[in-house]
Design an enzyme around this catalytic site. Structure first.
Site, PDB file in Angstrom:
ATOM      1  N   LYS A 268       0.938  -1.264   0.030  1.00 10.96           N
ATOM      2  CA  LYS A 268      -0.089   0.262   0.009  1.00 10.96           C
ATOM      3  C   LYS A 268       0.933   1.342   0.026  1.00 10.96           C
ATOM      4  O   LYS A 268       0.397   2.309  -0.688  1.00 10.96           O
ATOM      5  CB  LYS A 268      -0.976   0.020   1.254  1.00 10.96           C
TER       6      LYS A 268
ATOM      7  N   ARG B 221      -8.711  -2.509  16.669  1.00 14.70           N
ATOM      8  CA  ARG B 221      -9.127  -1.856  15.189  1.00 14.70           C
ATOM      9  C   ARG B 221     -10.043  -3.243  14.722  1.00 14.70           C
ATOM     10  O   ARG B 221     -10.787  -3.421  15.511  1.00 14.70           O
ATOM     11  CB  ARG B 221      -8.110  -1.897  14.322  1.00 14.70           C
TER      12      ARG B 221
HETATM   13  C1  LIG Z   1      -0.661  -1.752   6.533  1.00 15.57           C
HETATM   14  C2  LIG Z   1      -1.088  -3.101   7.106  1.00 15.57           C
HETATM   15  C3  LIG Z   1       0.086  -4.001   7.444  1.00 15.57           C
HETATM   16  C4  LIG Z   1       1.479  -3.644   7.408  1.00 15.57           C
HETATM   17  O1  LIG Z   1       1.968  -3.207   8.587  1.00 15.57           O
HETATM   18  P1  LIG Z   1       3.482  -2.872   8.688  1.00 15.57           P
HETATM   19  O2  LIG Z   1       3.745  -2.073  10.051  1.00 15.57           O
HETATM   20  O3  LIG Z   1       3.873  -1.829   7.367  1.00 15.57           O
HETATM   21  O4  LIG Z   1       4.205  -3.874   8.555  1.00 15.57           O
HETATM   22  C5  LIG Z   1      -0.546  -5.348   7.848  1.00 15.57           C
HETATM   23  N1  LIG Z   1      -1.615  -5.523   8.291  1.00 15.57           N
HETATM   24  C6  LIG Z   1      -2.663  -4.848   7.805  1.00 15.57           C
HETATM   25  C7  LIG Z   1      -4.020  -5.422   7.825  1.00 15.57           C
HETATM   26  C8  LIG Z   1      -2.565  -3.594   7.267  1.00 15.57           C
HETATM   27  O5  LIG Z   1      -3.394  -2.554   7.096  1.00 15.57           O
END
Ligand SMILES: *Cc1c(COP(=O)(O)O)cnc(C)c1O
Length: 331
Positions: A36, A129
């Site tokens: 992302k 979350r």
């Molecule tokens: C963005 C995201 C991640 C990645 O997290 P990082 O801290 O960048 O490794 C993992 N899981 C979900 C659900 C996310 O939205």
């Protein structure tokens, strides 16, 4: 090409992805590379795939559409909107879910398109979350069992995303117990147990990961740092994405040498910018102007000169999303 510009070093990103994937694999853990922060740019995504990573995940279905042609299991990591159920079924192989109504919508779409959609059920472990609560589990499993076009292949959880709960051995153990409870109810083993993100990396080799066999890794790959304590990941590069901005005003103001750069809050999170010239201080920003202090620098700067920055994750996200910032990939 012009400025502002982000220079993307593909070699360094590939190196980071390789190192992290190998480290996780050494502990029996697969990696879902999260795309992302660079909007699943197909060239950068291919770099992750080439490093040996097993899954690709993104939060936006529009991003997954851009990499439709790349053959690797793709995961929608933001729980879907019911209104996008059709795209989810067509463009992702797996999605993370926590709402039975949405899972039912995915089932209907799958049926319509003659598909089986795989899901990972998210479990709430204190980050507050997404995720189902413990007392919802039995009920939701019973309902999922009746859906012929849904294949429940795993469970997942989040740490350090919203509530700031940093994972540790105890939390992974508790999560593993919940996984066992679910597997018992289902009378089968689940394939993917996705137990966290970059904030779990520092635990590899230190604590027992229990049933966890997958991590979803974004920041550690793209910026070479973990997210529990902001430490550098050993052997990884941090200067993977360099932001360049041009000086448009340079004046002595109240005894300090101030420069204005053509870059603003619309483009970046200025608090997450780290000048490569460490004597430069970021003072503040408005929508279109970034103010920096050059008083302590030994370099002589002029109007039209370029200032280089490393970027924090939210600057990277916003910068890569900004149409005003050019992107240059270097190989
Ligand atoms: C963005 C995201 C991640 C990645 O997290 P990082 O801290 O960048 O490794 C993992 N899981 C979900 C659900 C996310 O939205």
């Amino acid at each position: 090409m012009g400025y502002p510009k982000i220079i993307v070093n593909l070699k360094k990103i590939k190196h980071n992805a390789f190192i992290i994937n190998k480290k996780c694999n050494d502990y029996g853990i697969s990696v879902m590379g999260i795309t992302k922060s660079f909007l699943a740019d197909p060239i950068i995504t291919q770099i992750l795939v080439d490093s040996g990573i097993e899954f690709i995940g993104d939060s936006r279905i529009e991003n997954l559409k851009k990499i439709e042609h790349i053959k690797i299991p793709k995961v929608l990591i933001r729980i879907p909107m019911i209104s996008e159920a059709k795209d989810v079924v067509l463009l992702s192989d797996i999605s993370l879910n926590s709402e039975i109504k949405t899972i039912e919508a995915l089932n209907s779409s799958s049926k319509l398109h003659n598909k089986i959609h795989k899901i990972i059920l998210m479990i709430e472990m204190g980050d507050f979350r997404e995720g189902i609560l413990f007392n919802e589990i039995e009920n939701i499993l019973e309902k999922i069992k009746t859906l012929k076009h849904i294949d429940l292949i795993g469970v997942g959880t989040n740490f350090t995303c919203y509530g700031g709960i940093i994972p540790d051995g105890n939390k992974l153990k508790k999560f593993s117990e919940i996984v066992s409870f679910i597997e018992n109810k289902l009378q089968k083993n689940l394939k993917i147990i996705s137990g966290g993100n970059s904030s779990s990396l520092h635990l590899l080799g230190k604590v027992d990961f229990g049933k966890v066999n997958n991590l979803r890794i974004g920041e550690a790959i793209v910026l070479g740092q973990e997210t529990a304590f902001g430490q550098k990941v050993k052997g990884c590069f941090q200067d993977t994405f360099i932001l360049q901005a041009e000086i448009i005003e340079l004046k002595l103001k109240e005894n300090s040498l101030r420069a204005i750069l053509a870059l603003g809050k619309q483009d970046v999170d200025y608090e997450a910018l780290i000048p490569l010239d460490s004597s430069i201080k970021v003072i503040g920003a408005s929508s279109d102007h970034l103010i920096i202090d050059l008083s302590n620098s030994t370099t002589i700067y002029d109007i039209g000169d370029i200032i280089n920055f490393r970027m924090g994750y939210f600057s990277l996200l916003r910068g890569m999303t900004s149409p005003y910032i050019k992107k240059e990939l270097i190989y």
